[in-house]
Design a protein around this motif. Structure first.
Motif, PDB file in Angstrom:
ATOM      1  N   ILE A 192      11.433   2.734   3.995  1.00 39.09           N
ATOM      2  CA  ILE A 192      11.483   1.377   3.250  1.00 39.09           C
ATOM      3  C   ILE A 192      10.922   1.327   1.851  1.00 39.09           C
ATOM      4  CG2 ILE A 192      10.779  -0.970   3.185  1.00 39.09           C
ATOM      5  CD1 ILE A 192      11.051  -1.053   6.222  1.00 39.09           C
ATOM      6  N   ALA A 193       9.634   2.232   1.939  1.00 45.88           N
ATOM      7  CA  ALA A 193       8.791   2.171   0.689  1.00 45.88           C
ATOM      8  C   ALA A 193       9.760   2.982  -0.588  1.00 45.88           C
ATOM      9  CB  ALA A 193       7.744   2.927   0.737  1.00 45.88           C
ATOM     10  N   CYS A 194      10.714   3.551  -0.218  1.00 47.35           N
ATOM     11  CA  CYS A 194      11.501   4.279  -1.250  1.00 47.35           C
ATOM     12  C   CYS A 194      12.813   3.149  -1.528  1.00 47.35           C
ATOM     13  CB  CYS A 194      12.073   5.709  -0.757  1.00 47.35           C
ATOM     14  SG  CYS A 194      11.021   6.748  -0.716  1.00 47.35           S
ATOM     15  N   GLY A 195      12.784   2.248  -1.210  1.00 48.33           N
ATOM     16  CA  GLY A 195      14.042   1.047  -1.517  1.00 48.33           C
ATOM     17  C   GLY A 195      15.023   1.338  -0.417  1.00 48.33           C
ATOM     18  N   GLN A 196      14.885   1.997   0.790  1.00 56.56           N
ATOM     19  CA  GLN A 196      15.917   1.934   1.962  1.00 56.56           C
ATOM     20  C   GLN A 196      15.701   0.682   2.703  1.00 56.56           C
ATOM     21  OE1 GLN A 196      14.901   5.948   2.580  1.00 56.56           O
ATOM     22  NE2 GLN A 196      16.992   6.702   2.060  1.00 56.56           N
ATOM     23  N   GLY A 197      16.569   0.264   3.479  1.00 51.83           N
ATOM     24  CA  GLY A 197      16.462  -0.754   4.266  1.00 51.83           C
ATOM     25  C   GLY A 197      15.784  -0.652   5.653  1.00 51.83           C
ATOM     26  N   VAL A 204       0.775  -1.147   0.043  1.00 54.05           N
ATOM     27  CA  VAL A 204       0.149  -0.014  -0.030  1.00 54.05           C
ATOM     28  C   VAL A 204       0.869   1.202   0.037  1.00 54.05           C
ATOM     29  CG1 VAL A 204      -1.831   1.160   1.084  1.00 54.05           C
ATOM     30  CG2 VAL A 204      -1.562  -1.163   1.258  1.00 54.05           C
ATOM     31  N   ALA A 205       1.954   1.146   0.829  1.00 50.80           N
ATOM     32  CA  ALA A 205       2.790   2.403   1.079  1.00 50.80           C
ATOM     33  C   ALA A 205       3.420   2.774  -0.349  1.00 50.80           C
ATOM     34  CB  ALA A 205       3.829   2.048   2.146  1.00 50.80           C
ATOM     35  N   ARG A 206       3.858   1.694  -0.892  1.00 55.22           N
ATOM     36  CA  ARG A 206       4.664   2.270  -2.349  1.00 55.22           C
ATOM     37  C   ARG A 206       3.593   2.698  -3.391  1.00 55.22           C
ATOM     38  NH1 ARG A 206       8.099  -3.528  -2.851  1.00 55.22           N
ATOM     39  NH2 ARG A 206       9.999  -2.729  -2.137  1.00 55.22           N
ATOM     40  N   GLN A 207       2.129   2.568  -3.408  1.00 60.10           N
ATOM     41  CA  GLN A 207       1.178   3.088  -4.319  1.00 60.10           C
ATOM     42  C   GLN A 207       0.562   4.294  -3.605  1.00 60.10           C
ATOM     43  OE1 GLN A 207      -0.995   0.369  -6.547  1.00 60.10           O
ATOM     44  NE2 GLN A 207      -0.131  -1.310  -5.455  1.00 60.10           N
ATOM     45  N   GLN A 213       0.714   8.706   1.042  1.00 58.59           N
ATOM     46  CA  GLN A 213       0.120   9.399   1.880  1.00 58.59           C
ATOM     47  C   GLN A 213       0.180   8.451   3.176  1.00 58.59           C
ATOM     48  OE1 GLN A 213      -0.943   8.913  -1.118  1.00 58.59           O
ATOM     49  NE2 GLN A 213      -2.674  10.141  -1.877  1.00 58.59           N
ATOM     50  N   LEU A 214       0.147   7.244   3.142  1.00 61.43           N
ATOM     51  CA  LEU A 214       0.185   6.485   4.338  1.00 61.43           C
ATOM     52  C   LEU A 214       1.184   6.686   5.014  1.00 61.43           C
ATOM     53  CD1 LEU A 214      -0.948   3.922   6.052  1.00 61.43           C
ATOM     54  CD2 LEU A 214       0.386   2.312   4.422  1.00 61.43           C
ATOM     55  N   CYS A 215       2.596   6.809   4.642  1.00 58.34           N
ATOM     56  CA  CYS A 215       3.776   7.128   5.172  1.00 58.34           C
ATOM     57  C   CYS A 215       3.370   8.536   5.866  1.00 58.34           C
ATOM     58  CB  CYS A 215       4.855   7.050   4.629  1.00 58.34           C
ATOM     59  SG  CYS A 215       5.411   5.370   3.776  1.00 58.34           S
ATOM     60  N   ARG A 216       2.919   9.575   5.287  1.00 58.11           N
ATOM     61  CA  ARG A 216       2.635  10.884   5.883  1.00 58.11           C
ATOM     62  C   ARG A 216       1.757  10.913   7.025  1.00 58.11           C
ATOM     63  NH1 ARG A 216       0.741  14.410   0.900  1.00 58.11           N
ATOM     64  NH2 ARG A 216       0.220  15.816   2.589  1.00 58.11           N
TER      65      ARG A 216
END
Length: 221
Positions: free
Chosen positions: A208-213, A179-182, A185-188
């Motif tokens: 994480i949703a941006c590719g970080q660990g 969900v967070a990748r699409q 707003q969920l992370c905000r």
């Protein structure tokens, strides 16, 4: 010349322990809570053998034991059933459902409506958490309690102290990654929940949703 007798066929190897545990979880998923005797029959193993697997799964937090009366009557008996963690071991379509719902919200009411829905959810969660994280507690204790709640929710969170009096919450897993990748707003919305619960500045440094660990949050001044 007398023919030599044919060698007896080799006995089939016993099932691997992990495979047996997986079958045991499947029996509980399909049949609901059951006694150790019922599970032994379903697995084709002895009662002591089934009990050993049950103990291992209990230690892993995948099953739990409780006492029930069959049909609400009769002598109480010990049965075993799946915990929430055990249920989570089976495939779920919650993320797909959530994405579909948010997509329809966005199409019907606009992009801002998605954030409004997620913010309302975060505000409700924050209100519940404030009871366990009162302002009277030191910030460190409140951060640790928040981290414990996050871990229980599947985020595998840890607390790290900063050099300048700040604290860090590091989420090493994101159970909502699809969900967070699409819908960022969920992370905000999650960030806003942390601010609402702790009442201090919170900054997200990695995601994480941006590719970080990990998702790394700095908490405090």
């Amino acid at each position: 010349m007398t023919a030599l007798p044919s060698p007896a066929p080799a006995a089939a190897p016993p099932p691997a322990p992990e495979r047996t545990k997986h079958r045991l979880l499947e029996l509980l998923k399909r049949g609901g809570p059951q006694t150790v005797q019922d599970l032994a029959v379903g697995l084709g193993v002895s009662v002591p053998g089934a009990r050993r697997h049950l103990i291992d799964l209990q230690e892993q937090g995948l099953i739990e034991a409780r006492t029930e009366r069959p049909g609400g009557r009769g002598r109480p008996q010990h049965v075993f059933g799946l915990t929430d963690r055990g249920e989570a071991a089976f495939p779920k379509t919650y993320s797909t459902l959530c994405v579909d719902v948010l997509r329809h919200v966005q199409e019907l009411f606009g992009e801002g409506a998605v954030l409004q829905v997620l913010d309302a959810r975060s505000a409700e969660l924050a209100q519940r958490l404030r009871d366990d994280l009162p302002d009277t507690l030191p910030l460190e204790e409140r951060v640790r309690r928040l981290s414990e709640w996050l871990t229980g929710a599947g985020f595998d969170a840890v607390v790290e102290p900063g050099e300048d009096g700040a604290w860090y919450v590091v989420e090493r897993n994101c159970p909502n990654l699809t969900v967070a990748r699409q819908y960022p707003q969920l992370c905000r919305s999650e960030l806003g929940m942390f601010v609402g619960v702790l009442g201090v500045p919170v900054t997200r440094e990695t995601r994480i949703a941006c590719g970080q660990g990990s998702c790394r949050y700095r908490i405090g001044p």
